[in-house]
Design an enzyme around this catalytic site. Structure first.
Site, PDB file in Angstrom:
ATOM      1  CG  LEU A  29      -2.292  -1.149   1.206  1.00  0.00           C
ATOM      2  CD1 LEU A  29      -2.106  -1.950   0.478  1.00  0.00           C
ATOM      3  CD2 LEU A  29      -3.185  -0.605   2.077  1.00  0.00           C
ATOM      4  CD  GLU A  83      -3.664 -16.574  25.788  1.00  0.00           C
ATOM      5  OE1 GLU A  83      -3.496 -17.902  26.017  1.00  0.00           O
ATOM      6  OE2 GLU A  83      -4.248 -15.897  25.646  1.00  0.00           O
TER       7      GLU A  83
HETATM    8  P1  TGC Z   1       6.670 -27.488  33.017  1.00  0.00           P
HETATM    9  O1  TGC Z   1       7.115 -28.702  34.134  1.00  0.00           O
HETATM   10  O2  TGC Z   1       6.780 -28.091  31.777  1.00  0.00           O
HETATM   11  O3  TGC Z   1       4.706 -27.804  33.649  1.00  0.00           O
HETATM   12  C1  TGC Z   1       4.605 -27.891  34.955  1.00  0.00           C
HETATM   13  C2  TGC Z   1       3.325 -28.338  34.821  1.00  0.00           C
HETATM   14  O4  TGC Z   1       1.709 -28.510  34.229  1.00  0.00           O
HETATM   15  C3  TGC Z   1       1.715 -28.792  33.109  1.00  0.00           C
HETATM   16  N1  TGC Z   1       1.574 -28.191  32.280  1.00  0.00           N
HETATM   17  C4  TGC Z   1       0.416 -27.801  30.610  1.00  0.00           C
HETATM   18  N2  TGC Z   1      -0.765 -28.549  31.085  1.00  0.00           N
HETATM   19  C5  TGC Z   1      -1.671 -28.011  30.143  1.00  0.00           C
HETATM   20  N3  TGC Z   1      -2.111 -27.464  29.577  1.00  0.00           N
HETATM   21  C6  TGC Z   1      -0.374 -27.085  28.766  1.00  0.00           C
HETATM   22  N4  TGC Z   1       0.485 -26.175  27.328  1.00  0.00           N
HETATM   23  C7  TGC Z   1       1.037 -27.503  29.803  1.00  0.00           C
HETATM   24  N5  TGC Z   1       2.049 -27.284  30.013  1.00  0.00           N
HETATM   25  C8  TGC Z   1       2.728 -27.718  30.661  1.00  0.00           C
HETATM   26  C9  TGC Z   1       2.642 -30.031  33.102  1.00  0.00           C
HETATM   27  O5  TGC Z   1       2.309 -31.248  32.451  1.00  0.00           O
HETATM   28  C10 TGC Z   1       3.579 -30.147  34.339  1.00  0.00           C
HETATM   29  O6  TGC Z   1       2.075 -30.642  35.229  1.00  0.00           O
HETATM   30  P2  TGC Z   1       2.094 -31.647  36.058  1.00  0.00           P
HETATM   31  O7  TGC Z   1       1.103 -31.915  36.196  1.00  0.00           O
HETATM   32  O8  TGC Z   1       3.596 -32.086  36.763  1.00  0.00           O
HETATM   33  O9  TGC Z   1       2.711 -30.787  37.741  1.00  0.00           O
HETATM   34  O10 TGC Z   1       6.506 -26.044  33.566  1.00  0.00           O
HETATM   35  P3  TGC Z   1       7.475 -24.917  33.498  1.00  0.00           P
HETATM   36  O11 TGC Z   1       7.574 -23.914  34.737  1.00  0.00           O
HETATM   37  O12 TGC Z   1       8.789 -25.876  32.385  1.00  0.00           O
HETATM   38  O13 TGC Z   1       7.215 -24.187  31.890  1.00  0.00           O
HETATM   39  C11 TGC Z   1       6.740 -24.251  30.683  1.00  0.00           C
HETATM   40  C12 TGC Z   1       6.458 -23.335  30.445  1.00  0.00           C
HETATM   41  C13 TGC Z   1       7.681 -22.897  29.735  1.00  0.00           C
HETATM   42  C14 TGC Z   1       6.192 -24.343  28.815  1.00  0.00           C
HETATM   43  C15 TGC Z   1       5.028 -22.838  30.314  1.00  0.00           C
HETATM   44  O14 TGC Z   1       5.817 -22.258  31.682  1.00  0.00           O
HETATM   45  C16 TGC Z   1       4.378 -21.506  29.330  1.00  0.00           C
HETATM   46  O15 TGC Z   1       3.654 -21.273  28.653  1.00  0.00           O
HETATM   47  N6  TGC Z   1       4.693 -20.786  29.794  1.00  0.00           N
HETATM   48  C17 TGC Z   1       4.362 -19.187  28.765  1.00  0.00           C
HETATM   49  C18 TGC Z   1       3.811 -18.276  29.677  1.00  0.00           C
HETATM   50  C19 TGC Z   1       2.606 -18.087  29.036  1.00  0.00           C
HETATM   51  O16 TGC Z   1       1.651 -18.125  27.570  1.00  0.00           O
HETATM   52  N7  TGC Z   1       2.356 -17.251  29.432  1.00  0.00           N
HETATM   53  C20 TGC Z   1       0.494 -16.374  29.260  1.00  0.00           C
HETATM   54  C21 TGC Z   1      -0.055 -15.677  30.426  1.00  0.00           C
HETATM   55  S1  TGC Z   1      -1.828 -15.090  29.838  1.00  0.00           S
HETATM   56  C22 TGC Z   1      -1.977 -14.285  28.489  1.00  0.00           C
HETATM   57  O17 TGC Z   1      -0.817 -13.637  28.388  1.00  0.00           O
HETATM   58  C23 TGC Z   1      -3.321 -13.529  27.951  1.00  0.00           C
HETATM   59  S2  TGC Z   1      -3.110 -12.855  26.694  1.00  0.00           S
HETATM   60  C24 TGC Z   1      -4.750 -12.989  26.522  1.00  0.00           C
HETATM   61  C25 TGC Z   1      -5.113 -12.624  25.499  1.00  0.00           C
HETATM   62  O18 TGC Z   1      -5.554 -10.374  25.369  1.00  0.00           O
HETATM   63  O19 TGC Z   1      -5.668 -12.965  24.857  1.00  0.00           O
HETATM   64  P1  FAD Z   2       9.243 -12.534  29.238  1.00  0.00           P
HETATM   65  O1  FAD Z   2       9.440 -13.465  29.961  1.00  0.00           O
HETATM   66  O2  FAD Z   2      10.463 -12.181  30.262  1.00  0.00           O
HETATM   67  O3  FAD Z   2      10.688 -12.548  27.954  1.00  0.00           O
HETATM   68  C1  FAD Z   2      11.394 -11.767  27.282  1.00  0.00           C
HETATM   69  C2  FAD Z   2      11.464 -12.664  25.924  1.00  0.00           C
HETATM   70  O4  FAD Z   2      12.719 -13.267  26.160  1.00  0.00           O
HETATM   71  C3  FAD Z   2      11.097 -12.525  25.199  1.00  0.00           C
HETATM   72  O5  FAD Z   2      11.815 -12.256  23.673  1.00  0.00           O
HETATM   73  C4  FAD Z   2      11.132 -14.958  25.790  1.00  0.00           C
HETATM   74  O6  FAD Z   2      10.680 -15.669  24.306  1.00  0.00           O
HETATM   75  C5  FAD Z   2      12.417 -15.215  25.937  1.00  0.00           C
HETATM   76  N1  FAD Z   2      12.811 -15.622  26.978  1.00  0.00           N
HETATM   77  C6  FAD Z   2      12.143 -16.319  28.245  1.00  0.00           C
HETATM   78  N2  FAD Z   2      12.743 -17.412  28.190  1.00  0.00           N
HETATM   79  C7  FAD Z   2      13.558 -17.363  27.714  1.00  0.00           C
HETATM   80  C8  FAD Z   2      14.362 -19.056  27.540  1.00  0.00           C
HETATM   81  N3  FAD Z   2      14.036 -19.801  28.557  1.00  0.00           N
HETATM   82  N4  FAD Z   2      14.947 -19.477  26.500  1.00  0.00           N
HETATM   83  C9  FAD Z   2      14.349 -18.508  25.838  1.00  0.00           C
HETATM   84  N5  FAD Z   2      14.389 -17.361  25.795  1.00  0.00           N
HETATM   85  C10 FAD Z   2      13.513 -17.120  26.194  1.00  0.00           C
HETATM   86  N6  FAD Z   2      -1.075 -12.152  30.971  1.00  0.00           N
HETATM   87  C11 FAD Z   2      -1.438 -12.367  31.755  1.00  0.00           C
HETATM   88  O7  FAD Z   2      -1.385 -12.930  32.715  1.00  0.00           O
HETATM   89  N7  FAD Z   2      -3.113 -12.296  31.572  1.00  0.00           N
HETATM   90  C12 FAD Z   2      -3.626 -11.145  30.757  1.00  0.00           C
HETATM   91  O8  FAD Z   2      -4.075 -11.122  30.094  1.00  0.00           O
HETATM   92  C13 FAD Z   2      -2.654 -11.025  29.634  1.00  0.00           C
HETATM   93  N8  FAD Z   2      -3.038 -10.442  28.688  1.00  0.00           N
HETATM   94  C14 FAD Z   2      -1.719  -8.925  28.074  1.00  0.00           C
HETATM   95  C15 FAD Z   2      -1.675  -8.345  26.953  1.00  0.00           C
HETATM   96  C16 FAD Z   2      -0.876  -7.827  26.370  1.00  0.00           C
HETATM   97  C17 FAD Z   2      -0.725  -6.616  25.510  1.00  0.00           C
HETATM   98  C18 FAD Z   2       0.870  -8.087  26.417  1.00  0.00           C
HETATM   99  C19 FAD Z   2       1.736  -7.765  25.905  1.00  0.00           C
HETATM  100  C20 FAD Z   2       0.797  -9.190  27.566  1.00  0.00           C
HETATM  101  C21 FAD Z   2      -0.224  -9.951  28.444  1.00  0.00           C
HETATM  102  N9  FAD Z   2      -0.209 -11.419  29.268  1.00  0.00           N
HETATM  103  C22 FAD Z   2      -0.702 -11.416  30.060  1.00  0.00           C
HETATM  104  C23 FAD Z   2       1.559 -11.152  29.255  1.00  0.00           C
HETATM  105  C24 FAD Z   2       2.422 -12.317  28.324  1.00  0.00           C
HETATM  106  O9  FAD Z   2       1.646 -13.660  28.274  1.00  0.00           O
HETATM  107  C25 FAD Z   2       3.348 -11.614  28.968  1.00  0.00           C
HETATM  108  O10 FAD Z   2       4.364 -10.419  28.207  1.00  0.00           O
HETATM  109  C26 FAD Z   2       3.980 -13.125  28.212  1.00  0.00           C
HETATM  110  O11 FAD Z   2       4.100 -14.435  28.772  1.00  0.00           O
HETATM  111  C27 FAD Z   2       6.284 -13.055  28.227  1.00  0.00           C
HETATM  112  O12 FAD Z   2       6.221 -12.777  29.291  1.00  0.00           O
HETATM  113  P2  FAD Z   2       7.609 -11.323  29.510  1.00  0.00           P
HETATM  114  O13 FAD Z   2       6.397  -9.546  28.375  1.00  0.00           O
HETATM  115  O14 FAD Z   2       7.231 -11.383  31.037  1.00  0.00           O
HETATM  116  O15 FAD Z   2       8.366 -11.753  28.591  1.00  0.00           O
END
Ligand code: TGC
Ligand code: FAD
Length: 392
Positions: free
Chosen positions: A346, A371
């Protein structure tokens, strides 16, 4: 006001894989987005406000709890209908799809799956109708990708729990009536608690200055000695797997949603390229522009097939968390790359709010981070295929 000429690409006739119900749900959501979202979304994104008037319509199209049973006010649909709804809503705006993801998968789902019957009856119908908005508190200032390290905690005080700590980056927190909050008990075990607005010591300051998801409101959750009634603890699942289970459902919806944003960028760029004349020919006639457009439709088609298959597995309760991670990562990355290329097609017009592309592009910078970041999902796939955990 802007007119919405969107025509959905379906290069491989993926529609033939859908049921009549899927198509009805998809078309109803598409029509609603054209009528209600497109005309106002640029204005709200520019002023960084959530268009509260959309809440009622989102509830009416079934976007709050699409797969939650009708007994609790949900739409009782299957996973492909849920995905198609997210696709259409994100075609309008990722921030509006965010509101639906949080309400459905991060608030209604844990109450439905981990709550008791009283909690389901008390909260789910109000959330499904949009009378109440919920939010989900997992991320903390020092624990984003590593939520297992969280420090938010509660103590058993006999007749109530005492909650302390803080969450940040919480979608919808400043306008939410309830928050599903993940906190550790005295043994360090993670549990979900429902915290209600008005509880003493509970505040939700808004996060300002975002260049992304500007039509979605973001904030913090602060708990300063909040007395949470014991009946507000989600009793049926604990441990980090509980919040991660909710994320599986939301990440699945995002995998579909990202296709919507990509489709909108592609469709806009294709139309523009056919109309825009430079050097006496439409720019669509030049090979460089065709390469961009041909690669876009290829990637969209691959993503459509990936999510359709994932949806089929999910309907059969066979989709793994790692499969969901792959789809979320692939599709959001695909959409972000398409948005960047489409914006270039664009030219200067691509940076204005007269077109949706720059807004999608900025939104997708959040979607690729929340997420689970792009890199975290790669590590999940890596661990799944090799058996080695490279997070720690
Ligand atoms: P780890 O030791 O691997 O696992 C702990 C326990 O959790 C189980 N598990 C799961 N269960 C269900 N679903 C999954 N996807 C699962 N992944 C792991 C696992 O089996 C274990 O169970 P148990 O019974 O053995 O205790 O955990 P870790 O501490 O090494 O971390 C793993 C890792 C890095 C993959 C996890 O912490 C992760 O996914 N980190 C990313 C954090 C994240 O996605 N945060 C999102 C916050 S919410 C958000 O962003 C909302 S945005 C909303 C919007 O506006 O749309
Ligand atoms: P960090 O975890 O500090 O990561 C920073 C960088 O390091 C990233 O590039 C990551 O990939 C990298 N990194 C981290 N660990 C490793 C590793 N082991 N190896 C290699 N690289 C690594 N959270 C909620 O709970 N609820 C919500 O509703 C929600 N809404 C959101 C809305 C918005 C607009 C945004 C921006 C975020 C929201 N989040 C929410 C939070 C979101 O899930 C986090 O921002 C996200 O999980 C990353 O965490 P962080 O920002 O602390 O980055």
């Amino acid at each position: 006001m802007s007119s919405d000429l969107f025509q959905a690409p379906d290069y491989y006739q993926v529609d033939e894989l859908l049921s009549e119900e899927h198509i009805l749900v998809r078309n109803a959501t598409r029509d609603w987005v054209k009528k209600e979202v497109t005309p106002i979304i640029n204005e709200y994104a520019q002023k960084a406000e959530y268009p509260t008037q959309l809440t009622k319509g989102l509830a009416e199209v079934g976007a709050f709890g699409p797969y939650i049973p009708e007994t609790y006010g949900g739409a009782g649909l299957d996973q492909i209908s849920y995905g198609l709804m997210m696709q259409e809503i994100e075609r309008g705006d990722s921030g509006i799809r965010s509101t639906c993801s949080v309400q459905s998968s991060l608030v209604m789902y844990p109450i439905y799956a981990y709550g008791n019957e009283e909690q389901r009856k008390k909260y789910l119908p109000k959330l499904a109708s949009g009378e109440w908005i919920g939010c989900f508190g997992l991320t903390e200032p020092n624990y984003g990708s590593n939520p297992g390290g969280m420090v938010t905690h509660y103590k058993d005080m006999g007749d109530h729990y005492l909650l302390n700590g803080a969450k940040m980056w919480i979608s919808n927190s400043p306008m939410a009536q309830i928050a599903v909050v993940w906190a550790k008990n005295e043994e360090g075990r993670i549990h979900g608690l429902i915290v209600e607005r008005g509880m003493e010591g509970f505040t939700t300051p808004e996060t300002h200055n975002k260049w992304s998801l500007r039509a979605s409101i973001t904030g913090e959750l602060v708990f300063d000695n909040v007395k949470v009634p014991k009946e507000n603890l989600l009793p049926n699942k604990s441990g980090l797997g509980a919040p991660l289970g909710c994320l599986d459902s939301a990440r699945y919806g995002i995998a579909w949603g990202a296709i919507g944003a990509a489709m909108d960028c592609y469709d806009t760029a294709l139309r523009y390229a056919k109309e825009r004349v430079q050097f006496d020919k439409p720019i669509a006639a030049y090979q460089l522009q065709q390469k961009k457009l041909a690669e876009m439709i290829t990637e969209i088609t691959k993503a459509q097939l990936l999510t359709w298959r994932l949806g089929t597995l999910k309907n059969e309760k066979r989709a793994t968390s790692a499969q969901i991670s792959m789809a979320k990562r692939n599709n959001v990355d695909m959409a972000l790359k398409i948005a960047r290329e489409a914006r270039q097609i664009l030219g200067g017009m691509g940076i204005t709010g007269d077109y949706s592309i720059m807004r999608h592009m900025m939104n997708l910078e959040s979607v690729v981070t929340y997420e689970g970041t792009h890199d975290i999902h790669l590590l999940i796939t890596g661990m799944d295929i090799t058996g080695h955990n490279a997070f720690k």
